[in-house]
Design an enzyme around this catalytic site. Structure first.
Site, PDB file in Angstrom:
ATOM      1  N   THR A 228       4.900  13.979 -20.316  1.00 29.50           N
ATOM      2  CA  THR A 228       5.905  13.383 -19.436  1.00 29.50           C
ATOM      3  C   THR A 228       6.593  12.171 -20.073  1.00 29.50           C
ATOM      4  O   THR A 228       7.773  11.946 -19.868  1.00 29.50           O
ATOM      5  CB  THR A 228       5.216  12.990 -18.112  1.00 29.50           C
TER       6      THR A 228
ATOM      7  N   ALA B 154      14.596   7.052 -19.694  1.00 30.29           N
ATOM      8  CA  ALA B 154      14.626   5.981 -20.696  1.00 30.29           C
ATOM      9  C   ALA B 154      15.238   4.687 -20.157  1.00 30.29           C
ATOM     10  O   ALA B 154      15.971   3.996 -20.849  1.00 30.29           O
ATOM     11  CB  ALA B 154      15.361   6.448 -21.952  1.00 30.29           C
TER      12      ALA B 154
ATOM     13  N   HIS C  68      13.342  -0.255 -15.757  1.00 30.14           N
ATOM     14  CA  HIS C  68      13.717  -0.502 -14.360  1.00 30.14           C
ATOM     15  C   HIS C  68      13.410  -1.931 -13.948  1.00 30.14           C
ATOM     16  O   HIS C  68      12.558  -2.593 -14.534  1.00 30.14           O
ATOM     17  CB  HIS C  68      12.920   0.432 -13.435  1.00 30.14           C
TER      18      HIS C  68
ATOM     19  N   ARG D 121       7.580  15.049 -13.711  1.00 23.68           N
ATOM     20  CA  ARG D 121       7.056  13.796 -13.173  1.00 23.68           C
ATOM     21  C   ARG D 121       5.785  14.100 -12.384  1.00 23.68           C
ATOM     22  O   ARG D 121       5.698  15.131 -11.721  1.00 23.68           O
ATOM     23  CB  ARG D 121       8.090  13.149 -12.254  1.00 23.68           C
TER      24      ARG D 121
ATOM     25  N   SER E 255       8.365   7.877 -12.208  1.00 22.91           N
ATOM     26  CA  SER E 255       9.373   7.603 -13.237  1.00 22.91           C
ATOM     27  C   SER E 255       9.384   6.137 -13.675  1.00 22.91           C
ATOM     28  O   SER E 255       9.954   5.802 -14.694  1.00 22.91           O
ATOM     29  CB  SER E 255      10.749   8.008 -12.731  1.00 22.91           C
TER      30      SER E 255
ATOM     31  N   CYS F 107      19.796  13.336 -42.436  1.00 24.49           N
ATOM     32  CA  CYS F 107      20.268  13.873 -41.158  1.00 24.49           C
ATOM     33  C   CYS F 107      21.568  13.139 -40.860  1.00 24.49           C
ATOM     34  O   CYS F 107      21.560  11.950 -40.545  1.00 24.49           O
ATOM     35  CB  CYS F 107      19.226  13.623 -40.074  1.00 24.49           C
TER      36      CYS F 107
ATOM     37  N   CYS G  68      24.129  13.657 -38.586  1.00 25.17           N
ATOM     38  CA  CYS G  68      24.559  13.331 -37.226  1.00 25.17           C
ATOM     39  C   CYS G  68      23.918  12.029 -36.753  1.00 25.17           C
ATOM     40  O   CYS G  68      24.549  11.221 -36.099  1.00 25.17           O
ATOM     41  CB  CYS G  68      24.194  14.450 -36.257  1.00 25.17           C
TER      42      CYS G  68
END
Lengths: 465, 422
Positions: free
Chosen positions: A52, A58, A61, A321, A347, A410, A412
């Site tokens: 998870t 991301a 909070h 979740r 979350s 890489c 990108c």
């Protein structure tokens, strides 16, 4: 420094075993590593943060809309403060973008003042109401019909992969033993706990259950029926970096009973995410995306930022979740069993992880674990995979010292040969290309391997020796 | 950030067929210092790992590596400076690019910039194919490099998705690597042209609805146009075609994009919306053959030389070209009645549907400019050409020139498509 990936477990009695090396379990192991204890971090998967913890929104909070007075409210607030400081000290990518809670109808607009008041009860005084005109100035690419917003400036974005890897790296360097590919099958508790695992017996005096989606099953082994984990799937779409100028803040919907709803947010890697869905499922392995889920997201995204859905999609992922049907975290100490359950971490778990770790450490102490004297851990200087940068390819000093940092492999994601080499020889070397991607971003970009897939694989195999 | 600052006459970004051909022509014509940047370790672009004999002029077919090698040799012989392993990372001015390479950081200012950054196939995510995220899902580009450049392994049972010629290169490469090709799946109503020795079961009118498997791919769930669903067991799926220009650098510089091609909008002289910045090759339109990209590079060189010589460009205020469904795009896509004709005096288009006896209709503000009957059936994944004689009739002050297509049903035999299913 010990990381084991296979073979029989060493015959040792640990003081504490933490089951589950997601962001919460790794944070707990890291916190315990500050004390003179023998600690095992036990993980069923091939990597830390591979469940998870790797597939969330991301966001760092604030907990502005948590239930005031709840454990979650307290731990999110404290965890946010701790993780923001930790990220800055240890090189975890973090960007202070702020959030706008956008109201799309009169009912939502009317709900904003109450949310502002709730934020105050949760200890956040920085929110502000924006009218439609100011909102349009702040987010010029927002779709038509936005009536106003609540600004929550302390909602930030963070790298969830680096966070977990930093915790686990620091823990291992401080003496924690990490056992990967080690699935706990049953537990016998007598004088001490005997964990029967896919790699043999593991003995420990104290046990911490941070098994995430499987925390209820482990809890049952210890004789508890506190909660049942019902996986709630969240599908997310990652848009091309060229979409990044379309979005300046985390754009949150006004929350509903089913969760925080669909958001649009920048990522620290310079992309834009759209999601998540919220689907209650029975299958704890159902991390696939669905046509219906993607269509729902695109419909919602088209309303929030219409130009977004015209951009190329770089990736689609789905995470589960650990919903429990309870409004709060389920953290319980069973002192007589010398056992702590860390369940129902939803979350907000990434944000709260360090506070959860401190809280759980306290509970272990209360349950009789003699912690001893705490020490400060050496910071870990994590590789800079965030666009707030500078990234290695932008650093003349690094390239002059080692031209491997000037060789982009890489394209990108602008990942250099030097970064891949470093990851392969790091404290927690990647066991798969997915794990390498979480450490370096190699292969995470818009071409998904068209240009770089073959050479990244070759470097990975070379690095594994 | 300490960057070495330099100036050159022409900076070409990308050493694939278009960039190399442009650079060779420019250097040979005395354009001064012509520098080509290539981010890969080897020059040549996609042909360097495409071993089929589909390159070079029709009378003298070459395989990809030979074709690329000749272009590299020609550019170097003409006096170009070819720098591999150097990436143009962004813009620091109208014709100034920042670069990263093992020698360090540079800031290069040019009198003219030629963007030749090519194209890629859309991967699984961009195609929004649902399901799990197992290993074994790749594009032809990754497949060819894995097998041809790195001698890597692929799986045992493969499904190839797509209907462009590149799908057959994927089939061949998989077989060469020892994989069994279970099926070629395409949403198109007809399969790509096949020679008998490439026979492979073809499933038309069918989309990949889901990928299954954990860790490694277990199979694909297919859905046909009528909603019927089947599951094919396979450990590898190769997604072919569906090209998208690698337009990142062009967009970072602020060039206007064409909504059809998703590449920079260019006029008939390969000029982008930025003065002194040209664009060539598959950056303009996705997967055209290498020989076409090289021809564009050579053609563009003429216009770059004109700019270097100080020629004032013709008046601006160009008219955009827009296509109507089922046409997907047209290139070049800006015209001016006083401008030069496009390369070979024709425009290139693509269609989403098969159209027998196609008629192309060109109009502007409701006024018909031209009507062209094409000699051959228009097929998805194949170039369709529009002759350019009508350009002089376009009104430079008017609205977009619209290009549509219809099937000339007055002629017998129209629409008799034979659907090939094995």
């Amino acid at each position: 420094m010990t990381v084991t990936t296979g073979g029989a477990l060493p015959d040792q009695l640990y003081d504490v075993a933490v089951v589950g090396a997601g962001v919460v379990g790794s944070a707990i192991a890291r916190e315990l590593a500050r004390y003179p204890l023998r600690i095992a971090l036990v993980e069923a998967g091939e990597d830390v943060g591979d469940g998870t913890s790797k597939a969330n929104t991301a966001i760092l909070h604030t907990g502005f809309d948590a239930v005031p007075g709840s454990l979650e409210s307290r731990l999110v607030r404290e965890g946010r403060r701790r993780l923001a400081a930790y990220a800055q000290q240890n090189g975890v990518p973090l960007e202070p973008v702020g959030a706008l809670l956008v109201a799309w109808d009169d009912g939502q607009l009317a709900a904003l003042p109450a949310l502002a008041a709730k934020a105050v009860r949760n200890g956040h005084h920085g929110t502000r109401l924006l009218d439609a005109a100011e909102l349009a100035r702040r987010e010029p690419h927002l779709g038509p019909g936005a009536l106003g917003a609540l600004e929550v400036p302390d909602e930030w974005i963070i790298c969830p992969w680096t966070t977990t890897i930093a915790y686990a790296t620091q823990a291992v360097r401080a003496g924690v033993t990490l056992h990967l590919n080690c699935r706990v099958q049953s537990v016998t508790s007598g004088g001490h706990h005997e964990l029967s695992t896919s790699r043999g017996l593991l003995r420990t005096r104290y046990l911490v259950n941070a098994a995430g989606l499987h925390a209820d099953e482990l809890d049952h082994h210890l004789g508890h029926e506190d909660f049942t984990v019902t996986p709630r799937r969240g599908q997310l779409i990652v848009y091309d970096k060229l979409a990044r100028p379309l979005v300046r803040h985390i754009l949150l919907p006004v929350p509903t009973a089913l969760g925080k709803g669909v958001l649009v947010a920048p990522t620290v890697y310079g992309n834009v995410i759209l999601g998540p869905t919220a689907e209650d499922l029975d299958d704890k392995q159902a991390t696939g995306s669905t046509a219906e889920g993607l269509e729902t997201l695109r419909d919602k995204g088209r309303r929030i930022v219409p130009a977004l859905v015209d951009e190329e999609v770089t990736a689609v992922y789905a995470g589960l979740r650990a919903a429990t049907g309870h409004e709060d975290y389920r953290i319980r100490a069973h002192a007589r069993q010398r056992y702590v359950t860390v369940g129902g971490i939803r979350s907000t778990g990434l944000t709260a992880s360090m506070a959860i770790a401190a809280y759980v450490t306290g509970l272990l102490g209360d349950a009789g674990l003699h912690l001893g004297l705490a020490r400060d851990l050496e910071p870990v200087n994590m590789p800079c995979i965030g666009e707030a940068g500078p990234r290695p390819y932008q650093r003349a000093d690094l390239i002059a010292a080692d031209p491997a940092y000037g060789t982009i492999v890489c394209h990108c994601e602008r990942v250099t040969r030097g970064e891949i080499r470093d990851a392969m020889s790091s404290t927690l070397p990647p066991a798969s290309l997915d794990a390498l991607r979480r450490r370096t971003r190699a292969g995470a970009g818009r071409c998904q391997g068209f240009h770089c897939g073959a050479v990244v694989r070759a470097l990975f195999e070379e690095g594994r020796g | 950030m300490s960057r070495t600052e330099r100036t050159v006459d022409v900076l070409v970004v990308g050493a694939g067929p278009a960039g190399l051909a442009a650079a060779a022509r420019l250097a040979a014509a005395g354009a001064g210092r012509v520098e080509v940047l290539e981010r890969e370790q080897q020059p040549g672009g996609i042909p360097r790992h495409s071993h089929h004999r589909g390159f070079g002029p029709r009378h003298q077919p070459l395989d990809g590596p030979r074709f690329a090698g000749r272009l590299v040799d020609a550019a170097v012989a003409a006096g170009c400076v070819l720098r591999t392993g150097v990436t143009a990372t962004g813009w620091a001015g109208p014709r100034t690019l920042d670069t990263t390479g093992p020698q360090g950081l540079e800031r290069i200012t040019a009198r003219a910039v030629v963007l030749a950054t090519g194209a890629r196939e859309r991967p699984r995510s961009a195609r929004l194919i649902p399901g799990t995220r197992p290993a074994g899902v790749l594009t032809t580009g990754e497949l060819l490099q894995t097998v041809r450049l790195h001698g890597g392994r692929v799986g045992g049972r493969a499904v190839v998705v797509g209907s462009e010629p590149v799908a057959l290169h994927a089939v061949r490469t998989l077989r060469r690597a020892g994989a069994q090709v279970v099926a070629l799946v395409t949403e198109a109503p007809c399969a790509p042209v096949q020679s008998p020795r490439h026979r492979v079961p073809v499933i038309t009118d069918t989309a990949v609805a889901e990928l299954t498997g954990r860790g490694r791919l277990a199979g694909v769930r297919l859905r046909d146009r009528d909603g019927g669903s089947t599951h094919l067991d396979c450990d590898t799926v190769v997604l072919t075609g569906d090209w998208i220009p690698d337009h990142e650098l062009a967009r970072l510089g602020g060039t206007a994009l064409d909504p059809g091609t998703r590449g920079p909008a260019v006029d008939t002289a390969f000029r982008t919306s930025l003065p002194g910045v040209f664009a060539v090759g598959n950056l303009l339109h996705g997967g055209e053959p290498g020989a076409i990209a090289a021809a564009e590079g050579r053609s563009a060189a003429t216009h770059v030389l004109r700019r270097l010589a100080g020629a004032r460009p013709w008046r601006h205020g160009q008219v955009p070209l827009a296509v109507e469904r089922p046409l997907l795009w047209i290139a070049p896509n800006r015209v001016h009645p006083d401008g030069p004709p496009p390369m070979e005096e024709r425009f290139t288009l693509r269609t989403a549907e098969r159209i027998a006896r196609p008629v192309l209709l060109v109009s502007q503000d409701g006024r018909e400019l031209d009507r062209q009957h094409l000699p051959r059936t228009a097929l998805p994944g194949r170039a369709v050409h529009l002759r350019a004689g009508w350009i002089a009739r376009a009104d430079p002050e008017g609205g977009p020139v619209r290009v549509g297509v219809m099937s000339d049903s007055r002629q017998p035999g129209a629409g008799a498509a034979r659907i090939l299913t094995v």
